[in-house]
Scaffold this active site. Structure first.
Site, PDB file in Angstrom:
ATOM      1  N   GLY A 120      59.380  52.162  41.043  1.00 60.34           N
ATOM      2  CA  GLY A 120      59.579  51.588  42.300  1.00 60.34           C
ATOM      3  C   GLY A 120      60.220  52.745  43.231  1.00 60.34           C
ATOM      4  N   ILE A 146      50.981  45.343  45.619  1.00 58.88           N
ATOM      5  CA  ILE A 146      50.091  46.004  46.614  1.00 58.88           C
ATOM      6  C   ILE A 146      49.717  44.975  47.766  1.00 58.88           C
ATOM      7  CG2 ILE A 146      48.066  47.254  47.183  1.00 58.88           C
ATOM      8  CD1 ILE A 146      50.356  48.755  45.420  1.00 58.88           C
ATOM      9  N   GLN A 268      82.157  28.520  73.295  1.00 59.14           N
ATOM     10  CA  GLN A 268      82.319  29.908  73.499  1.00 59.14           C
ATOM     11  C   GLN A 268      81.992  30.593  71.983  1.00 59.14           C
ATOM     12  OE1 GLN A 268      86.166  31.908  74.158  1.00 59.14           O
ATOM     13  NE2 GLN A 268      84.945  32.942  76.094  1.00 59.14           N
ATOM     14  N   GLN A 326      72.147  29.386  61.056  1.00 59.03           N
ATOM     15  CA  GLN A 326      73.624  28.827  61.374  1.00 59.03           C
ATOM     16  C   GLN A 326      73.809  27.959  62.576  1.00 59.03           C
ATOM     17  OE1 GLN A 326      76.054  29.145  58.921  1.00 59.03           O
ATOM     18  NE2 GLN A 326      77.596  28.050  59.912  1.00 59.03           N
ATOM     19  N   GLY A 329      72.255  24.677  62.366  1.00 61.70           N
ATOM     20  CA  GLY A 329      73.221  23.687  61.390  1.00 61.70           C
ATOM     21  C   GLY A 329      72.409  23.266  60.426  1.00 61.70           C
ATOM     22  N   GLY A 330      72.107  22.015  59.914  1.00 59.10           N
ATOM     23  CA  GLY A 330      71.660  21.532  59.062  1.00 59.10           C
ATOM     24  C   GLY A 330      69.961  21.464  59.165  1.00 59.10           C
ATOM     25  N   GLU A 353      58.822  49.589  51.502  1.00 57.00           N
ATOM     26  CA  GLU A 353      58.786  51.062  52.050  1.00 57.00           C
ATOM     27  C   GLU A 353      59.972  51.554  51.578  1.00 57.00           C
ATOM     28  OE1 GLU A 353      56.452  52.183  55.187  1.00 57.00           O
ATOM     29  OE2 GLU A 353      55.121  50.304  54.975  1.00 57.00           O
ATOM     30  N   THR A 355      63.769  50.678  49.561  1.00 54.70           N
ATOM     31  CA  THR A 355      64.928  49.589  49.535  1.00 54.70           C
ATOM     32  C   THR A 355      66.032  50.323  50.599  1.00 54.70           C
ATOM     33  OG1 THR A 355      66.274  50.522  47.838  1.00 54.70           O
ATOM     34  CG2 THR A 355      64.843  48.922  47.254  1.00 54.70           C
TER      35      THR A 355
HETATM   36  C1  FAD Z   1      56.256  41.647  49.079  1.00 55.08           C
HETATM   37  C2  FAD Z   1      56.259  43.300  48.418  1.00 55.08           C
HETATM   38  C3  FAD Z   1      55.198  43.802  48.997  1.00 55.08           C
HETATM   39  C4  FAD Z   1      55.031  45.396  48.693  1.00 55.08           C
HETATM   40  N1  FAD Z   1      54.103  46.166  49.159  1.00 55.08           N
HETATM   41  C5  FAD Z   1      53.899  47.416  48.566  1.00 55.08           C
HETATM   42  C6  FAD Z   1      52.751  48.126  49.213  1.00 55.08           C
HETATM   43  O1  FAD Z   1      51.811  47.785  49.714  1.00 55.08           O
HETATM   44  N2  FAD Z   1      52.409  49.179  48.498  1.00 55.08           N
HETATM   45  C7  FAD Z   1      53.389  49.926  47.566  1.00 55.08           C
HETATM   46  O2  FAD Z   1      53.060  50.912  47.113  1.00 55.08           O
HETATM   47  N3  FAD Z   1      54.371  49.355  47.171  1.00 55.08           N
HETATM   48  C8  FAD Z   1      54.769  47.931  47.848  1.00 55.08           C
HETATM   49  N4  FAD Z   1      55.980  47.009  47.346  1.00 55.08           N
HETATM   50  C9  FAD Z   1      56.940  47.921  46.465  1.00 55.08           C
HETATM   51  C10 FAD Z   1      58.231  48.150  47.321  1.00 55.08           C
HETATM   52  O3  FAD Z   1      58.022  49.506  47.789  1.00 55.08           O
HETATM   53  C11 FAD Z   1      59.219  48.418  45.767  1.00 55.08           C
HETATM   54  O4  FAD Z   1      59.656  46.988  45.318  1.00 55.08           O
HETATM   55  C12 FAD Z   1      60.339  48.861  46.259  1.00 55.08           C
HETATM   56  O5  FAD Z   1      60.223  50.327  46.605  1.00 55.08           O
HETATM   57  C13 FAD Z   1      61.558  48.873  45.156  1.00 55.08           C
HETATM   58  O6  FAD Z   1      60.964  49.275  44.064  1.00 55.08           O
HETATM   59  P1  FAD Z   1      61.447  48.383  42.759  1.00 55.08           P
HETATM   60  O7  FAD Z   1      60.806  47.087  43.205  1.00 55.08           O
HETATM   61  O8  FAD Z   1      60.731  48.773  41.583  1.00 55.08           O
HETATM   62  O9  FAD Z   1      62.865  48.364  42.516  1.00 55.08           O
HETATM   63  P2  FAD Z   1      63.780  49.260  41.681  1.00 55.08           P
HETATM   64  O10 FAD Z   1      63.449  50.577  42.232  1.00 55.08           O
HETATM   65  O11 FAD Z   1      63.778  48.973  40.384  1.00 55.08           O
HETATM   66  O12 FAD Z   1      65.393  48.970  42.441  1.00 55.08           O
HETATM   67  C14 FAD Z   1      66.186  47.983  41.956  1.00 55.08           C
HETATM   68  C15 FAD Z   1      67.666  48.018  42.756  1.00 55.08           C
HETATM   69  O13 FAD Z   1      68.090  49.380  42.475  1.00 55.08           O
HETATM   70  C16 FAD Z   1      68.406  50.056  43.519  1.00 55.08           C
HETATM   71  N5  FAD Z   1      68.131  51.431  43.187  1.00 55.08           N
HETATM   72  C17 FAD Z   1      67.167  52.020  42.552  1.00 55.08           C
HETATM   73  N6  FAD Z   1      67.528  53.391  42.457  1.00 55.08           N
HETATM   74  C18 FAD Z   1      68.729  53.676  43.196  1.00 55.08           C
HETATM   75  C19 FAD Z   1      69.466  54.787  43.475  1.00 55.08           C
HETATM   76  N7  FAD Z   1      68.908  56.162  43.024  1.00 55.08           N
HETATM   77  N8  FAD Z   1      70.488  54.622  44.191  1.00 55.08           N
HETATM   78  C20 FAD Z   1      71.044  53.497  44.380  1.00 55.08           C
HETATM   79  N9  FAD Z   1      70.175  52.338  44.259  1.00 55.08           N
HETATM   80  C21 FAD Z   1      69.287  52.491  43.374  1.00 55.08           C
HETATM   81  C22 FAD Z   1      67.493  49.562  44.551  1.00 55.08           C
HETATM   82  O14 FAD Z   1      67.871  50.005  45.817  1.00 55.08           O
HETATM   83  C23 FAD Z   1      67.256  48.098  44.053  1.00 55.08           C
HETATM   84  O15 FAD Z   1      68.530  47.528  44.934  1.00 55.08           O
HETATM   85  C24 FAD Z   1      55.950  45.863  47.808  1.00 55.08           C
HETATM   86  C25 FAD Z   1      57.103  44.975  47.399  1.00 55.08           C
HETATM   87  C26 FAD Z   1      57.081  43.670  47.566  1.00 55.08           C
HETATM   88  C27 FAD Z   1      58.276  42.982  46.997  1.00 55.08           C
END
Ligand code: FAD
Length: 368
Positions: A120, A146, A268, A326, A329-330, A353, A355
């Site tokens: 990821g 994807i 306010q 918020q 409210g409810g 794209e 995290t």
């Molecule tokens: C609804 C959805 C749609 C998506 N669409 C696409 C798509 O069309 N095409 C595609 O290719 N991908 C897609 N993704 C994938 C998305 O880009 C990945 O989920 C994302 O890049 C994170 O990868 P991971 O889920 O494996 O998390 P991980 O990489 O396992 O990360 C887990 C946690 O660890 C943290 N972390 C990891 N490495 C580090 C570091 N070096 N330093 C600090 N923190 C770190 C991350 O920030 C996160 O909080 C999609 C994901 C979702 C959920």
């Protein structure tokens, strides 16, 4: 004019279905039809390939206005850009001609396949393999998460062509849904953007002609990263639209809702919350539009700006939608009002794209 046109269309044809699309977790077919009918489904495709030829800022405005009423639907123009930009940036003239025309006409959508179950944030650790066989490449592997998988006809797939070279041994290919050996997993059951199908893509001995490679062998990862420099700005636009939709709803609600004998808008404490929400949205908008201009010009600081816009706007979207709940409210906590959907939809913009932790890594490596 573009904003007014997209807003009218979104309010008339997309907003009325947004709650049902979320509730039933179904693809927003009405939105796709309305976007295609108005040539707004893939506005970024250059005119020379039959597209509308919108620049990066115009594309952002389209995505923002669609996201303001339905985040799931905004993934149609956003992911069409994400999936096809590798071809536009690095593909041969023949690939561009062949794949941009059906995209521009609304006959096909384009998805982007970088992530895998075990790759990821560390996307270069991917395992999907492409092996040369004469005039063909044979692809095997699993792509995960994807967006629009199954709905799209075309897929940009990153695969390892030389395992010794890590990121420099990755190449990009166009794979078609109809290629033998392509199949899809069950749709993920998600917190938000429920109308946008997210599925695994399985590649089982997918044999494609060698001219489907995008750019030179070994350049796929660089193309994938360059693409994200441009498309993170479209995620910022999506976040911005979700936040604006939540603010607009909350603004109307607080004038109607009475407590202690007067509209809650008179307090306010409520006014300060609305002021902060509007201030943060405007800051996110300026950063996003400035980044879009940099994307269009190809400025050297685009990598920092694109990451900054995506990170900032998505954090703003999460804060603003939470505050909108918020303010109701409810009632805000129920599905009878749209702000709880917006809060759930906002969360993904901090994750995909790259995290927001990954955005901070990108920014730190590219400090202005
Ligand atoms: C609804 C959805 C749609 C998506 N669409 C696409 C798509 O069309 N095409 C595609 O290719 N991908 C897609 N993704 C994938 C998305 O880009 C990945 O989920 C994302 O890049 C994170 O990868 P991971 O889920 O494996 O998390 P991980 O990489 O396992 O990360 C887990 C946690 O660890 C943290 N972390 C990891 N490495 C580090 C570091 N070096 N330093 C600090 N923190 C770190 C991350 O920030 C996160 O909080 C999609 C994901 C979702 C959920």
């Amino acid at each position: 004019m573009l904003r007014d046109a997209v807003r009218s269309l979104a309010e008339a044809k997309i907003a009325p279905h947004a709650a049902a699309v979320d509730e039933e977790a179904r693809f927003p077919r009405e939105a796709l039809d309305a976007l295609v009918a108005n040539d707004l489904h893939a506005v970024h495709v250059p005119e020379e390939y039959g597209g509308a030829g919108a620049d990066a800022l115009a594309t952002v405005i389209v995505i923002e206005e669609v996201a303001r009423v339905c985040a799931s639907s905004s993934l149609i123009p956003a992911v069409n850009k994400l999936g096809s930009l590798p071809v536009i940036l690095s593909g041969s003239e023949a690939l561009k001609k062949r794949y941009m025309a059906p995209l521009a006409k609304g006959e096909a959508m384009f998805s982007y396949c970088l992530s895998e179950p075990d790759a990821g944030s560390d996307a270069a650790g991917m395992k999907t393999r492409a092996v040369r066989d004469g005039d063909f490449w044979v692809l095997n592997g699993v792509k995960r998460w994807i967006t629009n998988a199954g709905e799209s006809e075309f897929y940009t797939v990153m695969a390892v062509t030389d395992p010794e070279k890590r990121s420099k041994g990755i190449s990009a290919f166009v794979v078609e849904k109809s290629d033998p050996g392509v199949s899809f997993g069950a749709p993920e059951k998600k917190l938000g953007i429920k109308g946008s199908p997210t599925r695994e893509v399985y590649l089982d001995n997918v044999r494609i002609p060698a001219d489907r490679m995008i750019g030179e062998e070994g350049t796929g990862f660089a193309t994938a990263m360059k693409t994200l420099d441009h498309t993170r700005i479209t995620i910022a636009a999506q976040a911005l639209g979700i936040a604006q939709g939540a603010l607009d709803y909350a603004k109307g609600y607080v004038k109607e809702r009475k407590q202690f004998g007067k509209p809650i808008a008179d307090f306010q404490g409520v006014q300060f919350m609305l002021a902060d929400m509007a201030m943060k949205i405007e800051a996110a908008r300026q950063l996003t539009y400035a980044a879009a201009a940099k994307s269009e010009r190809g400025d050297s600081d685009l990598t920092f700006q694109g990451a900054a816009a995506k990170c900032f706007a998505s954090d703003v979207a999460m804060e603003v939608t939470t505050d909108a709940v918020q303010l109701l409210g409810g009632y805000g906590y129920t599905r009878d009002y749209p702000v709880e959907r917006m809060m759930r939809d906002a969360k993904i913009t901090q994750i995909y794209e790259g995290t927001n932790q990954v955005q901070r890594i990108v920014m730190a490596r590219n400090l202005p």
